[in-house]
Design a protein around this motif. Sequence first.
Motif, short mmCIF file in Angstrom:
data_model
loop_
_atom_site.label_atom_id
_atom_site.label_comp_id
_atom_site.label_asym_id
_atom_site.label_seq_id
_atom_site.Cartn_x
_atom_site.Cartn_y
_atom_site.Cartn_z
N UNK A 503 0.84 -1.18 0.00
CA UNK A 503 0.00 0.00 0.00
C UNK A 503 0.89 1.25 0.00
N UNK A 504 0.25 2.41 -0.15
CA UNK A 504 1.03 3.66 -0.22
C UNK A 504 1.80 3.91 1.06
N UNK A 505 1.26 3.50 2.22
CA UNK A 505 1.87 3.81 3.49
C UNK A 505 2.69 2.65 4.07
N UNK A 506 2.75 1.48 3.36
CA UNK A 506 3.51 0.36 3.89
C UNK A 506 3.73 -0.66 2.79
N UNK A 507 4.77 -1.48 2.93
CA UNK A 507 4.97 -2.58 1.97
C UNK A 507 4.06 -3.75 2.32
N UNK A 508 3.90 -4.67 1.38
CA UNK A 508 3.14 -5.88 1.66
C UNK A 508 3.86 -6.77 2.65
N UNK A 509 3.09 -7.43 3.49
CA UNK A 509 3.69 -8.32 4.49
C UNK A 509 3.98 -9.69 3.89
N UNK A 510 4.94 -10.38 4.44
CA UNK A 510 5.20 -11.75 3.97
C UNK A 510 3.98 -12.65 4.22
N UNK A 511 3.90 -13.67 3.39
CA UNK A 511 2.78 -14.62 3.52
C UNK A 511 2.75 -15.25 4.91
N UNK A 512 3.93 -15.56 5.45
CA UNK A 512 3.98 -16.22 6.76
C UNK A 512 3.38 -15.34 7.84
N UNK A 513 3.69 -14.02 7.78
CA UNK A 513 3.13 -13.12 8.79
C UNK A 513 1.60 -13.03 8.65
N UNK A 514 1.17 -12.93 7.42
CA UNK A 514 -0.29 -12.87 7.21
C UNK A 514 -0.97 -14.14 7.70
N UNK A 515 -0.38 -15.30 7.43
CA UNK A 515 -0.97 -16.55 7.90
C UNK A 515 -0.97 -16.62 9.42
N UNK A 516 0.11 -16.09 10.04
CA UNK A 516 0.17 -16.08 11.51
C UNK A 516 -0.97 -15.26 12.08
N UNK A 517 -1.27 -14.13 11.48
CA UNK A 517 -2.37 -13.30 11.98
C UNK A 517 -3.72 -14.00 11.78
N UNK A 518 -3.87 -14.67 10.66
CA UNK A 518 -5.12 -15.41 10.45
C UNK A 518 -5.30 -16.49 11.50
N UNK A 519 -4.22 -17.22 11.81
CA UNK A 519 -4.31 -18.27 12.82
C UNK A 519 -4.63 -17.70 14.19
N UNK A 520 -4.00 -16.55 14.53
CA UNK A 520 -4.24 -15.95 15.84
C UNK A 520 -5.69 -15.44 15.96
#
Length: 568
Positions: A503-520
């Motif tokens: 996004x304009x204000x941040x880079x995309x997160x790694x897939x692993x981080x995104x999956x960690x947030x989904x699991x949490x």
Amino acid sequence: MRERRPPRLVVKVLGFSFAVIALVLAAVFVALTWQARERLTRAIVDTLEAGQQRLADLERDRRREQLVRVETLAENPTLKAAVDTWQYEHAAGGPADQLRRTIAVELDKLQARLGVPALSVTDIDGRILASAGPNAGDWPVGSPVGIRTAATPEPVESIVDRGGHVYLATRVPLALGPDVIGQFLLATPLDEAFADALARAAGTDVAVLIAGRVVALSASAPDRAAIEGVRLPVTGTVVIGGEEFVVRRLSAAGDARIYAVASVTAAIRDASAEAAGVLVVVGLGALGLAAMGSLWLARTVSAPIDGLTRTMARMARDRDLAPVGRPDGASREVDALARTFDGLRQALAAAEAESKATYVGVIGSLAAALDARDPYTAGHSERVAALSVATGARLGLDAAALETLRLGALLHDIGKIGVPDAILRKPGTLTDAEFEQIKRHPTLGARILRPLPFLADHLAIVELHHEQPDGGGYPHGLRHDQVPLPARIVHVADAFDAMTTARAHRPGRPVAEAMAELRRGAGRLFDAAVVEAFEAIAPVVPARPAAAAASLVAFRDPVRGSTREQAG
């Protein structure tokens, strides 16, 4: 004026067959009824007479037993001694109350052992000294019984009217040696209970008459007035109230007569009903066979046309344009009709395919136009659609449900058309008021699509894809299974793509981080089963737990955290 439609051939054939068979069955029923009535009447009369003869024998035995019982009771030495002493004391003017009480106590003992309605003892003048039993009130002490003591020692039966009730009184003298000192009475009320008891014993109705007047009837006996208007024979048949009855006199005492009565007419009616039931079963079987034959007869003409008509009706109802089938050669006209219908089906299928391709293209164009408003979200709807379909396939959705899921995912953010660019493309954190504007896009999208009937199945995805299992989502705050599964799938795919896209204000997160947030967030922010299925189809990248934990803080607060990426 409405045109009258002619009947179908099958209906005409069935109607004719049914009418003929019904007339035949009716004629057979009338003939059987006429032929069997006399035989049935004779058999029923013989059966009823045999039953009444058994009842007469039972009643005769009952009376004989009662006479023996009374004779035995009258020989009670205590009772006779008390009555004799009472006679002596009473004649001498001495006190006799104690002796009267002794007689009453002895009668109570006898009544308790026998359970009879009424027992009484009289003096030599026929006045009652004591009574016992449920009906003792009709036999008060000191009252005359209206009969004198017999000089003969044999028991005698008499009809006595006491207290408004009619009794059959069996009396026997109380004799002390050659002297008669009083009499012993056993009284049975001739009432409805007496008639019902006899009726139950023989399985037939009972009537009790005194001088031609009915005093008691069993529960289902003929009407009183009808019986009193007929002279009943000792045995034989008679018409009572328009019905034929078999009558037998069971016993007689004075003016009292006890009759067993049984309706021949009712018995014939019941037997005829049973025969009619058999004929109905046979008739229904015959009608069924006639229907099968008639249907087979009409099949060669009506079946091909009916099949073609049903197929076309199913095609119109289900919008299923599968081939109708090849002409079967039943007739030239039917084959021509089948070919014509098949040509129409092909034209409709082509038009249906063209319409579907057109509206699918429009959906894709709308999604692409929406993504083009923000270069950082270009392709977002298509990626969410692809992830959603893969997740749905993992969860076992069928092809039709996956297609609905795909198109709904393409349109899930259509409501953002109504969100200003200043909010939608803002590089920083949204204010509360700005986020409230963003939260309107699911409802707005559903409102935009609702007038389009062919998108009705997709509305739940568009409107509910931001709901959460814990009820903290929007726009309605639904929980768990209140949200349809397709909307729960899109919610997970949408969040994943928002987190992994730059996004304009941040880079995309790694897939692993995104999956960690989904699991949490599974079970609270996201559907746990969907997250599990999503994880099975998502790209596998080594996780970085520390970075994932840091980014989860922003993801948990949908109002004050990274609101823009969650609303994606």
